[in-house]
Design a protein around this motif. Structure first.
Motif, PDB file in Angstrom:
ATOM      1  N   TRP A 156      -0.136  -1.355 -10.859  1.00  0.00           N
ATOM      2  CA  TRP A 156       0.807  -0.960  -9.819  1.00  0.00           C
ATOM      3  C   TRP A 156       0.159  -0.113  -8.728  1.00  0.00           C
ATOM      4  CZ3 TRP A 156       5.310   0.779 -13.520  1.00  0.00           C
ATOM      5  CH2 TRP A 156       5.950  -0.371 -14.018  1.00  0.00           C
ATOM      6  N   GLY A 157      -1.060   0.336  -8.951  1.00  0.00           N
ATOM      7  CA  GLY A 157      -1.686   1.235  -7.982  1.00  0.00           C
ATOM      8  C   GLY A 157      -1.357   2.671  -8.306  1.00  0.00           C
ATOM      9  N   GLN A 158      -2.187   3.580  -7.822  1.00  0.00           N
ATOM     10  CA  GLN A 158      -2.020   4.998  -8.130  1.00  0.00           C
ATOM     11  C   GLN A 158      -0.793   5.579  -7.433  1.00  0.00           C
ATOM     12  OE1 GLN A 158      -4.838   7.790  -6.466  1.00  0.00           O
ATOM     13  NE2 GLN A 158      -5.064   8.777  -8.462  1.00  0.00           N
ATOM     14  N   PRO A 159       0.079   6.271  -8.172  1.00  0.00           N
ATOM     15  CA  PRO A 159       1.260   6.884  -7.540  1.00  0.00           C
ATOM     16  C   PRO A 159       0.850   7.930  -6.505  1.00  0.00           C
ATOM     17  CG  PRO A 159       1.455   6.888  -9.929  1.00  0.00           C
ATOM     18  CD  PRO A 159       0.038   6.511  -9.616  1.00  0.00           C
TER      19      PRO A 159
ATOM     20  N   ILE B 234       5.177   4.495  -5.798  1.00  0.00           N
ATOM     21  CA  ILE B 234       4.253   3.622  -6.530  1.00  0.00           C
ATOM     22  C   ILE B 234       4.017   2.390  -5.665  1.00  0.00           C
ATOM     23  CG2 ILE B 234       3.887   2.255  -8.615  1.00  0.00           C
ATOM     24  CD1 ILE B 234       5.648   4.245 -10.100  1.00  0.00           C
ATOM     25  N   PRO B 235       2.785   2.192  -5.193  1.00  0.00           N
ATOM     26  CA  PRO B 235       2.499   1.174  -4.169  1.00  0.00           C
ATOM     27  C   PRO B 235       3.076  -0.202  -4.438  1.00  0.00           C
ATOM     28  CG  PRO B 235       0.554   2.494  -4.588  1.00  0.00           C
ATOM     29  CD  PRO B 235       1.568   2.923  -5.597  1.00  0.00           C
ATOM     30  N   ALA B 236       2.801  -0.765  -5.616  1.00  0.00           N
ATOM     31  CA  ALA B 236       3.193  -2.148  -5.885  1.00  0.00           C
ATOM     32  C   ALA B 236       4.706  -2.315  -6.001  1.00  0.00           C
ATOM     33  CB  ALA B 236       2.520  -2.653  -7.158  1.00  0.00           C
ATOM     34  N   LEU B 237       5.424  -1.209  -6.256  1.00  0.00           N
ATOM     35  CA  LEU B 237       6.875  -1.299  -6.417  1.00  0.00           C
ATOM     36  C   LEU B 237       7.633  -0.961  -5.142  1.00  0.00           C
ATOM     37  CD1 LEU B 237       7.336   0.408  -9.915  1.00  0.00           C
ATOM     38  CD2 LEU B 237       6.924  -2.000  -9.395  1.00  0.00           C
ATOM     39  N   ALA B 238       6.929  -0.389  -4.164  1.00  0.00           N
ATOM     40  CA  ALA B 238       7.615   0.116  -2.966  1.00  0.00           C
ATOM     41  C   ALA B 238       8.355  -0.984  -2.220  1.00  0.00           C
ATOM     42  CB  ALA B 238       6.618   0.811  -2.048  1.00  0.00           C
ATOM     43  N   THR B 239       7.726  -2.156  -2.085  1.00  0.00           N
ATOM     44  CA  THR B 239       8.376  -3.247  -1.349  1.00  0.00           C
ATOM     45  C   THR B 239       9.289  -4.066  -2.245  1.00  0.00           C
ATOM     46  OG1 THR B 239       6.403  -4.582  -1.756  1.00  0.00           O
ATOM     47  CG2 THR B 239       6.542  -3.451   0.353  1.00  0.00           C
ATOM     48  N   GLN B 240       8.974  -4.106  -3.555  1.00  0.00           N
ATOM     49  CA  GLN B 240       9.793  -4.893  -4.471  1.00  0.00           C
ATOM     50  C   GLN B 240      11.146  -4.228  -4.747  1.00  0.00           C
ATOM     51  OE1 GLN B 240       7.558  -5.637  -8.061  1.00  0.00           O
ATOM     52  NE2 GLN B 240       5.665  -6.059  -6.932  1.00  0.00           N
TER      53      GLN B 240
ATOM     54  N   ILE C 188       0.837  -1.200   0.000  1.00  0.00           N
ATOM     55  CA  ILE C 188       0.000   0.000   0.000  1.00  0.00           C
ATOM     56  C   ILE C 188       0.874   1.253   0.000  1.00  0.00           C
ATOM     57  CG2 ILE C 188      -1.946  -1.101   1.150  1.00  0.00           C
ATOM     58  CD1 ILE C 188      -0.992   0.279   3.762  1.00  0.00           C
ATOM     59  N   ALA C 189       0.269   2.341  -0.386  1.00  0.00           N
ATOM     60  CA  ALA C 189       0.924   3.649  -0.324  1.00  0.00           C
ATOM     61  C   ALA C 189       0.060   4.567   0.529  1.00  0.00           C
ATOM     62  CB  ALA C 189       1.094   4.232  -1.721  1.00  0.00           C
ATOM     63  N   VAL C 190       0.698   5.352   1.375  1.00  0.00           N
ATOM     64  CA  VAL C 190      -0.039   6.197   2.314  1.00  0.00           C
ATOM     65  C   VAL C 190       0.517   7.611   2.273  1.00  0.00           C
ATOM     66  CG1 VAL C 190      -0.674   6.547   4.726  1.00  0.00           C
ATOM     67  CG2 VAL C 190      -0.469   4.236   3.821  1.00  0.00           C
TER      68      VAL C 190
END
Length: 466
Positions: A378-381, A403-409, A212-214
């Motif tokens: 990827w989810g909304q930046p 970018i949510p889906a890339l943050a942990t990867q 997730i992105a917050v």
């Protein structure tokens, strides 16, 4: 003075400044305390009885000389009302960071001070920058699975954070049974929201197995009652994609034929212009919640916001690197701008903003937000804007993008942070988006020349055959 940090400066100047601060506290009875990178004067005053002032009673005071302190700022602000609290952001050298937050006892006092102090020459050639401050209690949470319902999201947020009051979820424009991949979470206080934001930062917690992105949500713009009393334009949301302007005009003319002046629809929302305000208010009350092409519409008065008057700062979390600058504005008069018909360029939570595409800022945004990230799921930046004061005392800006889906990867590149500080907010936004696109090794040549195209046309420029 209840502080381990000196007022700034060394030798005689520092001693004189400390003496001036002691004299101020003796006169007013207020306390001065150092905490978390800021210095707090008052909060509450010694004679205060009752709850803190209502929201809207705080102002942001920027462009402060770095060697200016409460002994100069407080007497100036006292002219406009009773001060509840002053929070001055401090650096490790004992100087201020160039800005402070001043809370008055009433909202009206804050409005008066804001009007009188903006561009006030506090020292020779040094003009203050003063605007509204928002005690934000709402977070934007992106990367939420689109199949989750409001009740599920509310339950999950209450499991992982404390103080959750409500969750706001919007249905997808294309499929009303799904959400848009994000939600707004309302907390009982700014402190609760700040603690939740810290806990939910990318990489720390996943929801339903998703990254997730917050970030802080854009506060709802406040427009004075006198201005709102003149509005005769309605904002209509939750429309079906296939609903036409003709259908909307027919619905809103059904109460009094000919009342509607014109309709402008953008994707799943529209602005309905009336000739008379009375007809607009009647239509709003009668049609809010009505099914149009099978979808319950939401109808409110559009909020006219003057771009020059509504620069707003959101209260941060303790003076770490400055406050979050809110610089996206509402513009409900669509006749003077060009609008992308095929998509919504701006983040969905800026739901009153019209879409102007006369600059590459918007084109770059559509490439990153609604083509690349949506295409790849990827989810909304999340855009976070930071400000700093340059050596020449000018305010500089820098966007960070997550970018949510890339943050942990790919934590080594998150958040995407360009090295360049920009003199203008728009320049900072496009620079950050281009930096992100370049980091992702995406081809963007030609995009800047597509400012008059629809989203589909922009997509074809960047991704032939998509």
């Amino acid at each position: 003075m209840e502080s381990n940090q000196k007022a700034g400066g060394d030798g005689l100047a520092g001693t004189q400044k400390e003496a001036a601060l002691r004299a101020l506290m003796q006169r007013t009875g207020y306390k001065l305390q150092q905490e978390n990178g800021q210095r707090r004067y008052g909060g509450p005053p010694p004679d205060w009885d009752g709850p803190p002032p209502e929201r809207g009673s705080e102002i942001f005071v920027g462009k402060l000389p770095r060697d200016l302190f409460e002994d100069e700022l407080v007497p100036l602000c006292e002219k406009f009302g009773k001060i509840y609290e002053v929070r001055m952001m401090m650096d490790f050298n004992g100087n201020n960071r160039g800005y402070a937050f001043v809370t008055f006892s009433t909202k009206q006092e804050a409005k008066t001070a804001m009007k009188q102090l903006n561009n006030y020459e506090i020292r020779n050639g040094r003009l203050l920058g003063v605007c509204a401050s928002v005690d934000n209690c709402r977070l934007f949470v992106g990367g939420i699975p689109k199949t989750k319902k409001r009740e599920e999201i509310l339950s999950e947020m209450r499991k992982v954070t404390d103080g959750v009051v409500d969750v706001i979820v919007y249905p997808s424009a294309a499929d009303k049974s799904k959400n848009r991949g994000f939600a707004f979470v309302e907390y009982e206080s700014h402190r609760a929201a700040a603690m939740a934001r810290r806990k939910l930062l990318p990489g720390r917690i996943q929801l339903w197995g998703h990254a997730i992105a917050v970030d802080w949500a854009e506060p709802e713009v406040e427009v004075d009652e006198d201005t709102m009393a003149t509005v005769k334009i309605l904002y209509v949301r939750n429309l079906m994609l296939q609903t036409t302007e003709e259908t909307i005009e027919k619905e809103f003319n059904s109460l009094r034929p000919g009342a509607v002046e014109r309709v402008k629809k953008i994707r799943d929302y529209a602005f309905v212009h009336f000739t008379q305000r009375e007809d607009a208010v009647t239509a709003m009350n009668a049609l809010n919640g009505k099914l149009v092409d099978g979808s319950p519409i939401e109808v409110t008065l559009a909020k006219p916001v003057d771009k020059d008057s509504y620069v707003r700062y959101t209260r941060g979390t303790g003076g770490r690197g400055g406050s979050l600058l809110q610089t996206d504005y509402t513009a409900y008069t669509l006749g003077q701008v060009r609008v992308l018909q095929e998509t919504v360029l701006v983040p969905e939570y800026l739901m009153y903003k019209s879409v102007v595409i006369d600059s590459r800022v918007e084109v770059t945004a559509v490439l990153l937000d609604f083509i690349i990230c949506n295409k790849n799921n990827w989810g909304q930046p999340v855009y976070q804007l930071h400000s700093a004061i340059g050596p020449d005392q000018r305010q500089l800006f820098l966007y960070k993008i997550t970018i949510p889906a890339l943050a942990t990867q790919n934590p080594n590149i998150h958040p995407f942070t360009p090295a360049k500080l920009c003199a203008a907010v728009e320049e900072a936004k496009v620079h950050a988006a281009e930096h992100t696109l370049q980091t992702l090794s995406l081809q963007t040549e030609g995009a800047a020349d597509a400012s008059c195209a629809t989203a589909a046309a922009v997509a074809s420029v960047a991704f032939p055959g998509m």
